[in-house]
Design an enzyme around this catalytic site. Structure first.
Site, PDB file in Angstrom:
ATOM      1  N   ARG A  64       0.815  -1.208   0.000  1.00  0.00           N
ATOM      2  CA  ARG A  64       0.000   0.000   0.000  1.00  0.00           C
ATOM      3  C   ARG A  64       0.854   1.266   0.000  1.00  0.00           C
ATOM      4  O   ARG A  64       0.697   2.138  -0.858  1.00  0.00           O
ATOM      5  CB  ARG A  64      -0.856  -0.038   1.267  1.00  0.00           C
ATOM      6  CG  ARG A  64      -1.983   0.908   1.363  1.00  0.00           C
ATOM      7  CD  ARG A  64      -2.781   0.546   2.611  1.00  0.00           C
ATOM      8  NE  ARG A  64      -3.132  -0.865   2.555  1.00  0.00           N
ATOM      9  CZ  ARG A  64      -4.313  -1.332   2.148  1.00  0.00           C
ATOM     10  NH1 ARG A  64      -5.270  -0.492   1.827  1.00  0.00           N
ATOM     11  NH2 ARG A  64      -4.544  -2.623   2.091  1.00  0.00           N
ATOM     12  N   THR A  65       1.776   1.346   0.955  1.00  0.00           N
ATOM     13  CA  THR A  65       2.609   2.543   1.041  1.00  0.00           C
ATOM     14  C   THR A  65       3.522   2.635  -0.184  1.00  0.00           C
ATOM     15  O   THR A  65       3.749   3.717  -0.719  1.00  0.00           O
ATOM     16  CB  THR A  65       3.435   2.521   2.339  1.00  0.00           C
ATOM     17  OG1 THR A  65       2.546   2.328   3.444  1.00  0.00           O
ATOM     18  CG2 THR A  65       4.188   3.812   2.534  1.00  0.00           C
ATOM     19  N   LYS A  93      27.210 -10.050  -1.442  1.00  0.00           N
ATOM     20  CA  LYS A  93      28.643  -9.933  -1.703  1.00  0.00           C
ATOM     21  C   LYS A  93      29.372  -9.290  -0.523  1.00  0.00           C
ATOM     22  O   LYS A  93      30.543  -8.945  -0.637  1.00  0.00           O
ATOM     23  CB  LYS A  93      28.882  -9.133  -2.986  1.00  0.00           C
ATOM     24  CG  LYS A  93      28.473  -9.886  -4.261  1.00  0.00           C
ATOM     25  CD  LYS A  93      28.656  -9.013  -5.505  1.00  0.00           C
ATOM     26  CE  LYS A  93      28.008  -9.663  -6.741  1.00  0.00           C
ATOM     27  NZ  LYS A  93      27.855  -8.688  -7.850  1.00  0.00           N
ATOM     28  N   ARG A 114      11.675   2.537   3.447  1.00  0.00           N
ATOM     29  CA  ARG A 114      10.893   1.813   4.446  1.00  0.00           C
ATOM     30  C   ARG A 114      11.723   0.616   4.909  1.00  0.00           C
ATOM     31  O   ARG A 114      12.188  -0.170   4.097  1.00  0.00           O
ATOM     32  CB  ARG A 114       9.590   1.311   3.858  1.00  0.00           C
ATOM     33  CG  ARG A 114       8.684   0.654   4.907  1.00  0.00           C
ATOM     34  CD  ARG A 114       7.368   0.282   4.301  1.00  0.00           C
ATOM     35  NE  ARG A 114       6.462  -0.322   5.239  1.00  0.00           N
ATOM     36  CZ  ARG A 114       5.436   0.298   5.810  1.00  0.00           C
ATOM     37  NH1 ARG A 114       5.216   1.564   5.550  1.00  0.00           N
ATOM     38  NH2 ARG A 114       4.640  -0.347   6.638  1.00  0.00           N
ATOM     39  N   HIS A 147       6.321   6.624  11.228  1.00  0.00           N
ATOM     40  CA  HIS A 147       5.669   6.557   9.919  1.00  0.00           C
ATOM     41  C   HIS A 147       5.095   7.937   9.633  1.00  0.00           C
ATOM     42  O   HIS A 147       3.879   8.129   9.572  1.00  0.00           O
ATOM     43  CB  HIS A 147       4.565   5.494   9.955  1.00  0.00           C
ATOM     44  CG  HIS A 147       4.060   5.090   8.593  1.00  0.00           C
ATOM     45  ND1 HIS A 147       4.589   5.567   7.415  1.00  0.00           N
ATOM     46  CD2 HIS A 147       3.060   4.240   8.228  1.00  0.00           C
ATOM     47  CE1 HIS A 147       3.941   5.033   6.404  1.00  0.00           C
ATOM     48  NE2 HIS A 147       3.025   4.234   6.858  1.00  0.00           N
TER      49      HIS A 147
END
Lengths: 332, 332, 332
Positions: A64-65, A93, A114, A147
């Protein structure tokens, strides 16, 4: 270099927003939504930042975000790259996260981030500020921590729902559900504290009440608030009802006792109790917190709230990249 | 709201196409391919819908159809988002598919949907029609059920291959392979029934003949058709030879007996038998149904057929989003 | 058809570059970086190839190279599709790699290809050249084999670092690390051999020295070079120090003995030894080959080298798609 870094605007925490900032984002969003009404307006928006590139660094899954931010980039013509899996080749790596993000920053003009790691956005912002070519970071959710853009869209939705009704000042906001682990509630309560005479009612099961730091913050700010394990009895007085779901993705198996959440669900019959001008919100996704039959009620704002998320993110990106001054209403 | 919904054009099934619609798509596609010949034409196309956004919701994997639609979006300047894994975060968080798709719809202007669930596209189209902001749905394949855009590109390829030869009317079309489970054949046969005097020959192993509902439909429409377990003997009379592969991704392990398909392969020596003006088609991917040495024969149309898929999808998107009236030939 | 194919420019191997080509890429890259300084310049670049489409076919994971090429496409307005997983649906459906890539080519104007399979890029280039609509291939790394665009960005970084200092001619380049399996070193050494009086020093553990074919090639070309298991003693004389990491992703478990690499790390105290005008490079990602405190030293060029990778790829794409003639400096 340092001088450049100082001017870089990162969006890391809801705590950095003051009321003038919130109001400027609301006004920008209003103009952007006006531009959205016409093909010419949309084309104007799409040209605004079409020479810029963003990276969506989403190592914590969030469809959604992610889509909301990606659409915001599309609206502004910002080309976007994405990292959605932390187990990418470079890390396999043996590269450090700092090196990875400095590399990514070298390809783009903005990183939208995020991550499940609290504090990582701040750390990377600081790292980049010390390089010759820093780019702004927008925190799109950092674990149970912050958030900030969710808080912005919530404020915008409240402000616009109450536009003809005196705005957010003086309103009673009922917040319901898992208030302990939901970062949404924590950020929203802090921002509401910036408005005048707001009253907050926190309704949750006993073990899921608000955290001590929020309780302390509200007390210090002199905000009126009430904590309750009741839900239905508060519906009558609420101007806004903010439902949330249990955040059991943060549960450690076996550690949490199952809670009977049914007492904290907005059932269809609640519509008869709540004020005719009240607004019903939810950060989505929902499970059973809101009966889907409520969707058709004009007080249900959660679908609009999602679309508002996209528009406020458009506004925020223009601000962070310095294009907000070009967000102007078309001539009439 | 209802009024708006009524005017929304969804593309859900090949059954909704009539001959005028097919012809208008063919004409649009022709103009689009003319525009593709020049840099100016391509730039004109790219500007047409550059203010719009599409979601490619592909929870059934299909690289080919995905890329074809994505390229169609690119050609028209439509920004695209994608969902390619149904086990996304929201669903893990317990959200209903209806809520997920209503959310996605709030970010875009069009949803292109491929799903293993028959009927899901129709259900979502109906759901969105009842919201204040419905967006059109294009079915890009729904399990063993429908694949309307494949049928469109097949018709376009046939119509253009026979352009100087009287069009599709009156032609004999030989369809070969797994006719029981291939939705391609089912849709194509229904559309061919809209043309005059078409004769269809269905060539398949005994247990893989066409389904009863198709047999019944063609009989009711008075279409000339023949079913046969022979293959090579029909090559001589066919104007079009439509090869298909065994759809064993729908097999339930152990349930299906292995079939000797070799008798239904177009081998290199077949080129001597088939008509000089015949066309050879295949919905691709192929396994061994067509010898790769046939690729260089001018009757082989399956590569062109793939590229036609992209162009007919461009045409379809312009129609669904109301930009088809702007598809005009550049001044000469 | 053949005529068209002959004119198609594929970028398959560093071996195909001669000095005039390298110089033209360097000049193009310079102009592109000048255009990057202004909004108008960036918009000019973004319009250059906005009618074209590229596929990023990356079946060998490489976040860094992928993002670098994708950003290059974004800069030029080239719409890009991607394949990042070889186990895609078509291949599961039994399609040959040749058919898959011919299909992909039908949707785009350019294929940028990274694969673990040596020689596959050449094979696909040849295949496409024989079709009516060939598209150029850029090799973005083919297993332990070739990585021509890495070599290009290395040359550009060296050329620009030595711009006021006589260019690459006459310089001493120290290459350090796993020289046996690193394709980067192999390609770079071959290209450096095109410049005058370059001296190369190869510093590696005994079992990781350069390959016989490179040794033979340099000898035949009359290039001055030296092989050594020492590292620190060569620092003083080097104009460029090119660090690399151990390529243990190519290790077969148990086959390779662990090597003590610490002797081949650039530690912080090395800064006192190396020349004041020397340049320090690394193809990245790094592990412990370079102390991160060195990042702030003005001789450290590896971050710039990454961004140069993006710009040289922009230059290369314009060349391959015939837009290099439109890369001109804005009027002043």
């Amino acid at each position: 270099m340092k001088d450049k870094a100082t001017k870089m605007m990162h969006i890391l925490s809801a705590k950095q927003f003051d009321r003038p900032f919130l109001e400027s984002i609301c006004e920008l969003t209003d103009v952007i939504r006006r531009l959205d009404k016409t093909r010419d307006g949309l084309r104007y928006l799409k040209g605004l930042l079409s020479h810029q590139r963003a990276m969506l660094y989403f190592t914590q899954p969030s469809t959604r975000t992610f889509l909301s931010f990606q659409s915001a980039c599309h609206i502004l013509g910002v080309a976007s790259s994405e990292i959605r899996d932390s187990s990418t080749s470079s890390e396999r790596k043996g590269e450090s996260i700092n090196d990875s993000l400095r590399t990514f920053s070298s390809y783009v003009d903005l990183i939208i981030m995020r991550t499940p790691v609290p504090g990582l956005c701040d750390e990377i912002a600081k790292l980049l500020d010390d390089t010759p070519r820093p780019v702004p970071i927008i925190n799109a959710g950092s674990g149970p921590d912050e958030h900030p853009t969710q808080a912005l869209l919530d404020i915008y939705t409240l402000a616009r729902s109450f536009r003809k009704n005196g705005g957010i000042d003086g309103k009673t906001v009922l917040m319901v559900g898992d208030l302990k682990r939901g970062r949404t509630i924590r950020s929203l309560a802090r921002l509401l504290a910036l408005y005048k005479d707001v009253k907050m009612i926190f309704s949750s099961p006993k073990d899921f009440s608000i955290s001590d730091d929020l309780r302390k913050h509200l007390t210090e700010k002199g905000v009126r608030f009430e904590e309750s394990t009741e839900f239905r009895e508060h519906l009558k007085s609420a101007d806004a009802i903010y439902m949330t779901r249990v955040q059991d993705e943060y549960d450690i198996a076996g550690e949490q006792k199952p809670v009977n959440y049914e007492n904290y669900h907005l059932t269809y019959d609640c519509l008869d109790i709540i004020k005719p001008e009240a607004v019903i919100m939810h950060p989505m996704p929902r499970r059973k917190e809101i009966d889907p039959r409520i969707d058709d009620d004009r007080r249900a704002k959660y679908w609009r709230q999602e679309r508002n998320g996209m528009w406020t993110r458009v506004a925020l990106i223009t601000k962070v990249l310095g294009a907000d001054k070009n967000i102007i209403l078309p001539e009439l």
